[in-house]
Design an enzyme around this catalytic site. Structure first.
Site, PDB file in Angstrom:
ATOM      1  N   ASP A 204      34.966  43.878  46.406  1.00 33.69           N
ATOM      2  CA  ASP A 204      35.956  42.980  45.824  1.00 33.69           C
ATOM      3  C   ASP A 204      36.456  41.981  46.857  1.00 33.69           C
ATOM      4  O   ASP A 204      37.095  42.342  47.832  1.00 33.69           O
ATOM      5  CB  ASP A 204      37.123  43.800  45.284  1.00 33.69           C
ATOM      6  CG  ASP A 204      38.109  42.953  44.517  1.00 33.69           C
ATOM      7  OD1 ASP A 204      37.669  42.014  43.847  1.00 33.69           O
ATOM      8  OD2 ASP A 204      39.312  43.227  44.594  1.00 33.69           O
ATOM      9  N   SER A 205      36.159  40.733  46.638  1.00 32.59           N
ATOM     10  CA  SER A 205      36.595  39.682  47.550  1.00 32.59           C
ATOM     11  C   SER A 205      36.758  38.391  46.773  1.00 32.59           C
ATOM     12  O   SER A 205      36.020  38.118  45.820  1.00 32.59           O
ATOM     13  CB  SER A 205      35.567  39.477  48.671  1.00 32.59           C
ATOM     14  OG  SER A 205      35.924  38.403  49.504  1.00 32.59           O
ATOM     15  N   SER A 206      37.753  37.588  47.158  1.00 39.09           N
ATOM     16  CA  SER A 206      37.945  36.312  46.488  1.00 39.09           C
ATOM     17  C   SER A 206      36.814  35.342  46.807  1.00 39.09           C
ATOM     18  O   SER A 206      36.570  34.401  46.062  1.00 39.09           O
ATOM     19  CB  SER A 206      39.287  35.697  46.905  1.00 39.09           C
ATOM     20  OG  SER A 206      39.340  35.531  48.313  1.00 39.09           O
ATOM     21  N   SER A 259      45.637  31.383  34.838  1.00 43.74           N
ATOM     22  CA  SER A 259      47.015  31.161  34.395  1.00 43.74           C
ATOM     23  C   SER A 259      48.023  31.837  35.306  1.00 43.74           C
ATOM     24  O   SER A 259      49.159  31.381  35.433  1.00 43.74           O
ATOM     25  CB  SER A 259      47.191  31.676  32.968  1.00 43.74           C
ATOM     26  OG  SER A 259      46.960  33.072  32.908  1.00 43.74           O
ATOM     27  N   CYS A 261      46.775  33.656  38.417  1.00 43.80           N
ATOM     28  CA  CYS A 261      46.185  33.993  39.706  1.00 43.80           C
ATOM     29  C   CYS A 261      45.022  33.067  39.977  1.00 43.80           C
ATOM     30  O   CYS A 261      44.270  32.710  39.071  1.00 43.80           O
ATOM     31  CB  CYS A 261      45.711  35.447  39.699  1.00 43.80           C
ATOM     32  SG  CYS A 261      44.936  35.980  41.225  1.00 43.80           S
ATOM     33  N   TYR A 267      47.281  40.330  34.230  1.00 42.64           N
ATOM     34  CA  TYR A 267      48.437  41.202  34.345  1.00 42.64           C
ATOM     35  C   TYR A 267      49.161  40.985  35.671  1.00 42.64           C
ATOM     36  O   TYR A 267      50.072  40.202  35.721  1.00 42.64           O
ATOM     37  CB  TYR A 267      48.034  42.684  34.177  1.00 42.64           C
ATOM     38  CG  TYR A 267      47.509  42.974  32.813  1.00 42.64           C
ATOM     39  CD1 TYR A 267      46.154  42.891  32.552  1.00 42.64           C
ATOM     40  CD2 TYR A 267      48.363  43.294  31.771  1.00 42.64           C
ATOM     41  CE1 TYR A 267      45.658  43.135  31.288  1.00 42.64           C
ATOM     42  CE2 TYR A 267      47.874  43.541  30.500  1.00 42.64           C
ATOM     43  CZ  TYR A 267      46.533  43.457  30.269  1.00 42.64           C
ATOM     44  OH  TYR A 267      46.048  43.683  29.020  1.00 42.64           O
ATOM     45  N   ARG A 283      41.887  41.497  50.480  1.00 38.90           N
ATOM     46  CA  ARG A 283      41.010  40.690  49.635  1.00 38.90           C
ATOM     47  C   ARG A 283      41.119  39.211  49.976  1.00 38.90           C
ATOM     48  O   ARG A 283      40.186  38.441  49.783  1.00 38.90           O
ATOM     49  CB  ARG A 283      41.388  40.936  48.179  1.00 38.90           C
ATOM     50  CG  ARG A 283      40.449  40.342  47.147  1.00 38.90           C
ATOM     51  CD  ARG A 283      40.890  40.771  45.751  1.00 38.90           C
ATOM     52  NE  ARG A 283      39.882  40.468  44.764  1.00 38.90           N
ATOM     53  CZ  ARG A 283      39.850  39.347  44.052  1.00 38.90           C
ATOM     54  NH1 ARG A 283      40.754  38.417  44.264  1.00 38.90           N
ATOM     55  NH2 ARG A 283      38.909  39.147  43.142  1.00 38.90           N
ATOM     56  N   GLY A 355      36.172  22.081  15.452  1.00 37.45           N
ATOM     57  CA  GLY A 355      35.378  23.231  15.001  1.00 37.45           C
ATOM     58  C   GLY A 355      36.203  24.438  14.633  1.00 37.45           C
ATOM     59  O   GLY A 355      35.675  25.410  14.087  1.00 37.45           O
TER      60      GLY A 355
END
Length: 368
Positions: A204-206, A259, A261, A267, A283, A355
């Site tokens: 897990d890493s940005s 929205s 992060c 959450y 991270r 649409g």
């Protein structure tokens, strides 16, 4: 995902054919315990039965009712699953008792109908029906509580849409993954997770295209060659190629402002100061910095309902999308795209609005 996917969510996702990844904003022991719980879970039974000690007061059940909306618990000598079953307390035992500090041993039902360890869900349903009971504890040869079946659980199961096949490993256990970082200390975390039976890990890493992630990937492939590794996040072909050539089994694709992060988590944003305080600072390479920059916020979102109800409908919607495309599955869709038989189309915001449902005075929007 931070604060979202823990044992209960991972079980629910595996039951509908998916796979949950336990977040790592917790101790190694807590993460390992969650993996063990998922691997040990038998579909059809309660994931985490609530147990209490015989000395606990009735007020403890009142608190459980306020937070979890049920008031029946198992009483064991240790107050936990695995302890010797002593009795059961239901609302019928405590509804008319004024002294809420009375110990459970004074009000619990001791003559409890039980079933032996290994009882199947179908057999459990038959026992509940035959004895007209609401709960069925499963005990081993030493009368230790190992599982719990409930009438409510089986009734709710019948009201869910068809679930399809669950995600199982070669031993018939539910699949579960775990997230981890790329620091030196995470090597021990990964080793413990492998011992617990984890099926895959996410690094897990940005920003996944880093020497840290490449080094951890090489370490895992050398010391745990049978473990699948998902790397990321990446947004370019160059980033993806480097990780694939290094041995990545899968990739997480996508970066950008969400929205709450900047890396699109939900959450509690992984980049929020609250999440960083719980361990996510590594991270963002902020674990060695005195000044931490917030890259997300904490908040709440509206509950969308059970994942066990949502995912089957989502899967059916995808199948109907394949029908509209004239293909049977993802490989066929990919082949049609690359062969030129199908083309991707860019649509403006106005076209997307056109649409959708519009120009109606009133309408009921139901997802299913």
């Amino acid at each position: 995902m931070d604060t979202v996917t823990e044992a209960e969510m991972a079980v629910a996702m595996a039951l509908v054919g998916g796979m949950g990844f336990i977040h790592y904003n917790c101790t190694v022991a807590d993460q390992v315990a969650a993996v063990v719980k998922v691997k040990a879970h038998q579909p059809g039974f309660v994931v985490t039965p609530v147990c209490m000690k015989p000395s606990d007061p009735i007020s403890a059940i009142d608190n459980i009712k306020l937070t979890k909306n049920f008031s029946s618990i198992c009483v064991t000598d240790t107050g936990a699953l695995g302890g010797k079953l002593l009795g059961i307390v239901t609302s019928r035992d405590i509804d008319f008792i004024d002294d809420r500090q009375m110990p459970l041993e004074d009000v619990m039902t001791k003559d409890v109908v039980t079933a032996p360890e290994g009882t199947t869900p179908k057999a459990a349903v038959d026992i509940l029906k035959r004895n007209k009971k609401g709960r069925l504890p499963l005990v081993n040869a030493n009368d230790e509580l190992v599982n719990l079946a409930t009438r409510t659980g089986f009734v709710e199961e019948r009201q869910l849409p068809p679930q399809g096949a669950p995600s199982l490993d070669s031993k018939g256990r539910l699949l579960v993954g775990a997230a981890t970082g790329t620091r030196e200390g995470d090597k021990e975390r990964i080793a413990r997770l492998v011992e617990a039976g984890v099926d895959a890990v996410i690094l897990d890493s940005s920003q996944g295209d880093s020497t840290y992630q490449l080094g951890m990937l090489r370490h895992i492939k050398q010391h745990h060659p049978g473990l699948d590794v998902i790397c990321g996040n990446v947004v370019t072909g160059t980033q993806a190629r480097r990780l694939i050539e290094a041995g990545a089994d899968g990739l997480r694709v996508g970066m950008g402002s969400g929205s709450i992060c900047t890396t699109q988590e939900k959450y509690r944003g992984m980049g929020s100061l609250e999440a960083m305080a719980k361990g996510s600072e590594a991270r963002y390479l902020s674990d060695t910095q005195n000044l931490k920059i917030a890259q997300g916020v904490s908040g709440t979102v509206k509950d969308k309902g059970s994942v066990r109800r949502t995912v089957p409908y989502l899967a059916q919607a995808v199948k109907q999308g394949f029908q509209d495309l004239g293909v049977q599955d993802i490989p066929q869709a990919r082949n049609a795209l690359y062969s030129g038989a199908m083309r991707m189309e860019c649509r403006t915001g106005a076209a997307q609005h056109e649409g959708g449902v519009h120009d109606l005075l009133t309408f009921d929007k139901k997802p299913w």
